[in-house]
Design a protein around this motif. Sequence first.
Motif, PDB file in Angstrom:
ATOM      1  N   SER A   2       0.837  -1.196   0.000  1.00 52.42           N
ATOM      2  CA  SER A   2       0.000   0.000   0.000  1.00 52.42           C
ATOM      3  C   SER A   2       0.871   1.244   0.000  1.00 52.42           C
ATOM      4  N   GLY A   3       0.426   2.229  -0.745  1.00 53.13           N
ATOM      5  CA  GLY A   3       1.134   3.494  -0.802  1.00 53.13           C
ATOM      6  C   GLY A   3       0.427   4.591  -0.035  1.00 53.13           C
ATOM      7  N   ILE A   4      -0.446   4.203   0.873  1.00 57.41           N
ATOM      8  CA  ILE A   4      -1.241   5.190   1.612  1.00 57.41           C
ATOM      9  C   ILE A   4      -0.456   5.703   2.812  1.00 57.41           C
ATOM     10  N   ARG A   5      -0.413   6.995   2.956  1.00 57.40           N
ATOM     11  CA  ARG A   5       0.155   7.621   4.142  1.00 57.40           C
ATOM     12  C   ARG A   5      -1.033   7.848   5.084  1.00 57.40           C
ATOM     13  N   THR A  52      -4.793   2.559  -8.239  1.00 60.37           N
ATOM     14  CA  THR A  52      -6.218   2.251  -8.269  1.00 60.37           C
ATOM     15  C   THR A  52      -6.679   1.587  -6.975  1.00 60.37           C
ATOM     16  N   GLU A  53      -5.909   0.626  -6.465  1.00 57.85           N
ATOM     17  CA  GLU A  53      -6.307  -0.077  -5.238  1.00 57.85           C
ATOM     18  C   GLU A  53      -6.323   0.864  -4.037  1.00 57.85           C
ATOM     19  N   SER A  87     -13.154   3.329 -11.446  1.00 56.06           N
ATOM     20  CA  SER A  87     -13.326   3.571 -12.890  1.00 56.06           C
ATOM     21  C   SER A  87     -12.325   4.600 -13.402  1.00 56.06           C
ATOM     22  N   ILE A  88     -12.146   5.684 -12.669  1.00 56.42           N
ATOM     23  CA  ILE A  88     -11.176   6.703 -13.076  1.00 56.42           C
ATOM     24  C   ILE A  88      -9.775   6.096 -13.111  1.00 56.42           C
ATOM     25  N   GLY A  89      -9.442   5.316 -12.097  1.00 59.13           N
ATOM     26  CA  GLY A  89      -8.113   4.702 -12.046  1.00 59.13           C
ATOM     27  C   GLY A  89      -7.864   3.714 -13.170  1.00 59.13           C
TER      28      GLY A  89
END
Length: 175
Positions: A2-5, A52-53, A87-89
């Motif tokens: 995951s790249g979430i901060r 996207t994820e 959808s955008i991703g």
Amino acid sequence: MSGIRWVYALLAIATATVAQAVIFDQLIFVGGRVRLDAPLLLVVGLGFVARTEDAALLAFITGLMVDLFQFGPFGLHALVYTLAVWSIGVVRVRLLQPGTSFRVVQGALAVMVVTSLSWLVGAVFGQDPPRGWRAIVGVLGAGFAGAILGPTMARVARWMTDERTMTGPDDGMGA
């Protein structure tokens, strides 16, 4: 990976949803037909810049936070935001073009589509969406907000995610 901060992401989500409930839901523009939707703008920004994820997970959390403050079926915004950002991703490669003019148009179109989708899904669950001129003015106003604030919210979305997992500087959304 995951790249979430998480600290920044949860702070941005909480700020957007509380500001929406406390400030922006009280402000109605253009004859009572247009409202600024900060969480929606944040979700669209996530769709433009995050993996996207990661974007889908953050959009789901944002939607749940919005659902805590909105009347209607619980999970409605979580569903719409997750589907929209996914959808955008997925179509980001075909959707995003570099340049300021393209970013403005893309932000406007994305917000208009998600706004319309949320009204459609709300109607399925028994909510009364705007009709006629009210709907047209509402969608156009949402698109205007997306055009103006979309690139800014994309920068906030970059701040929420780890730069190693985001799209590069040539993604057209600015650094």
